[in-house]
Design a protein around this motif. Structure first.
Motif, short mmCIF file in Angstrom:
data_model
loop_
_atom_site.label_atom_id
_atom_site.label_comp_id
_atom_site.label_asym_id
_atom_site.label_seq_id
_atom_site.Cartn_x
_atom_site.Cartn_y
_atom_site.Cartn_z
N TYR A 105 -12.26 -2.27 2.32
CA TYR A 105 -13.55 -1.63 2.56
C TYR A 105 -14.09 -1.95 3.95
N SER A 106 -13.78 -3.14 4.44
CA SER A 106 -14.22 -3.50 5.79
C SER A 106 -13.57 -2.60 6.83
N MET A 107 -12.30 -2.29 6.66
CA MET A 107 -11.60 -1.40 7.59
C MET A 107 -12.07 0.05 7.46
N VAL A 108 -12.41 0.45 6.23
CA VAL A 108 -12.94 1.81 6.03
C VAL A 108 -14.27 1.95 6.77
N ASN A 109 -15.14 0.97 6.62
CA ASN A 109 -16.45 1.02 7.28
C ASN A 109 -16.32 0.97 8.80
N ALA A 110 -15.27 0.31 9.29
CA ALA A 110 -15.06 0.22 10.74
C ALA A 110 -14.29 1.43 11.28
N ASP A 111 -13.94 2.36 10.39
CA ASP A 111 -13.18 3.55 10.77
C ASP A 111 -11.83 3.17 11.39
N CYS A 112 -11.18 2.15 10.80
CA CYS A 112 -9.86 1.69 11.26
C CYS A 112 -8.88 1.78 10.09
N PRO A 113 -8.11 2.85 10.01
CA PRO A 113 -7.20 3.03 8.87
C PRO A 113 -6.11 1.95 8.79
N ILE A 114 -5.87 1.49 7.56
CA ILE A 114 -4.80 0.52 7.31
C ILE A 114 -3.52 1.28 7.03
N LEU A 115 -2.51 1.06 7.85
CA LEU A 115 -1.22 1.73 7.67
C LEU A 115 -0.31 0.95 6.73
N GLU A 116 -0.43 -0.38 6.77
CA GLU A 116 0.34 -1.25 5.86
C GLU A 116 -0.50 -2.48 5.52
N MET A 117 -0.29 -2.99 4.29
CA MET A 117 -0.94 -4.24 3.89
C MET A 117 0.04 -5.02 3.00
N GLN A 118 0.25 -6.26 3.36
CA GLN A 118 1.17 -7.09 2.60
C GLN A 118 0.62 -8.50 2.47
N SER A 119 0.50 -8.96 1.22
CA SER A 119 0.02 -10.33 0.98
C SER A 119 1.20 -11.27 0.99
N LYS A 120 1.11 -12.32 1.78
CA LYS A 120 2.21 -13.27 1.91
C LYS A 120 1.73 -14.68 1.70
N LYS A 121 2.53 -15.45 0.95
CA LYS A 121 2.25 -16.87 0.76
C LYS A 121 3.42 -17.66 1.32
N ILE A 122 3.10 -18.76 1.95
CA ILE A 122 4.16 -19.64 2.44
C ILE A 122 4.86 -20.25 1.25
N SER A 123 6.15 -20.06 1.16
CA SER A 123 6.92 -20.55 0.03
C SER A 123 7.30 -22.02 0.21
#
Length: 362
Positions: free
Chosen positions: A284-302
């Protein structure tokens, strides 16, 4: 149960074990973890009295392994990486031979051997020659000889090396069962094995202890360094400002995406607080800033990445120019987390500055 103090083993100019200290408590499974050549087997051999230490002491249930070797060794059952088997003996003959070596009373010998063969599930193989057994069954025979006499401590050096997945699972279940009556020290370089079996983990690198904690706390370390990786289209400053305003976001790194053919596409790394999912807020923060998200990936250090980071850091400290760098020993996961976070923060800042300088040159 076992107290190791300033243990050192040198072979000429080579130091295989470098002032190693730790304690083993009763009734737990300990994982002794490290890369090949880290000094795990050498340490195991010194604890069991198979080889003498150059410096330091090993005390087992109050008995010094060098000063009272017989009393100390009575407390230990040991399975080396290569099981000490006589291939021309049957399983039963071999276990009777081991029982005699351990001075098990004749009145107890037959019943104890039968009970242990049932425990490790080799009763059906008792009359077969050891040379005709599969590697998995040979490992079981090796564990049986270690358990004979019911010593308080069982030390297993790479017990699943060379086994197929089915055999590995069977041996792991067997080791878990040993915890009911014994303290177990498991030496391995396989992270999944240590995570699946052990109550406590000791990580060794180049003969030094670099981390010591429970698997749960090491797991928290992995979860505590959450990263959210994004590919975002927009203005760099706008992206950064929007993300930094999101609650629970600790740090933001924005740099030009070199793989994208489009203008204004940035690779973004968002560091978050422990056990926090900010994906919806970021969206929602990116939507409000008019900055489209092309990819999103959640990563945890294993755990694997933590292990590699700690052991590689120790390797770098071996550089003669950094010999006195004084990298601290990580007694707990929290200590290691602080070290990794500071290191990652420094690297991210360096990358960002480098990216800005490249942009100015363009």
């Amino acid at each position: 149960m076992i107290e190791v103090k300033n243990l050192v083993k040198r072979y000429g100019d080579h130091t295989a074990v470098d002032h190693l200290s730790f304690e083993i408590e009763k009734g737990k499974i300990y994982g002794f973890l490290g890369p090949n050549g880290a000094g795990k087997s050498t340490t195991m051999n010194m604890i069991t009295g198979y080889i003498a230490s150059t410096e330091g002491t090993v005390v087992i249930d109050g008995h010094d392994i060098l000063e009272e070797p017989e009393e100390a060794k009575k407390c230990i059952g040991y399975l080396p990486e290569m099981p000490p088997l006589y291939f021309d003996m049957t399983v039963l003959e071999y276990l009777k031979f081991v029982a005699d070596l351990k001075k098990i009373p004749k009145a107890k010998k037959a019943s104890m051997i039968e009970e242990i063969m049932d425990m490790v599930k080799i009763t059906d193989m008792k009359n077969r020659l050891i040379k005709n057994l599969s590697k998995g069954y040979r490992q079981r025979v090796g564990i049986a000889q270690a358990v004979l006499g019911y010593p308080e401590v069982i030390i297993l050096d790479e017990p699943t090396v060379g086994l197929d997945p089915k055999q590995i699972n069977e041996i792991r279940e067997l080791i878990k069962g040993l915890k009911k009556k014994h303290t177990v020290i498991l030496s391995s370089h396989i992270l999944s094995e240590v995570s699946a079996i052990c109550d406590y983990v000791l990580i060794i690198s180049h003969g030094k202890l670099v981390a010591s904690d429970t698997p749960e706390n090491l797991g928290k370390l992995a979860a505590g360094s959450n990263n959210l990786n994004l590919l975002v289209k927009g203005q760099k400053d706008t992206i950064r400002a929007a993300l930094e305003s999101v609650e629970s976001v600790k740090e933001v790194t924005v740099k030009k995406d070199t793989k994208s053919t489009e203008e204004g596409v940035y690779s973004v790394t968002v560091g978050t607080e422990e056990n926090t999912d900010v994906r919806e807020k970021v969206f929602y923060s990116m939507v409000n800033a008019d900055c489209p998200i092309l990819e999103m990936q959640s990563k945890k250090i294993s755990l694997e990445e933590i292990f590699l980071e700690l052991t590689e850091s120790e390797k770098k400290d071996k550089n003669p120019e950094k010999k006195n760098s004084g990298k601290p020993f990580f007694k707990t996961a929290a200590d290691a987390e602080n070290y990794l976070n500071e290191k990652d923060s420094g690297e991210s800042e360096a990358e960002e500055n480098g990216s800005d300088e490249e942009k100015e040159e363009e």
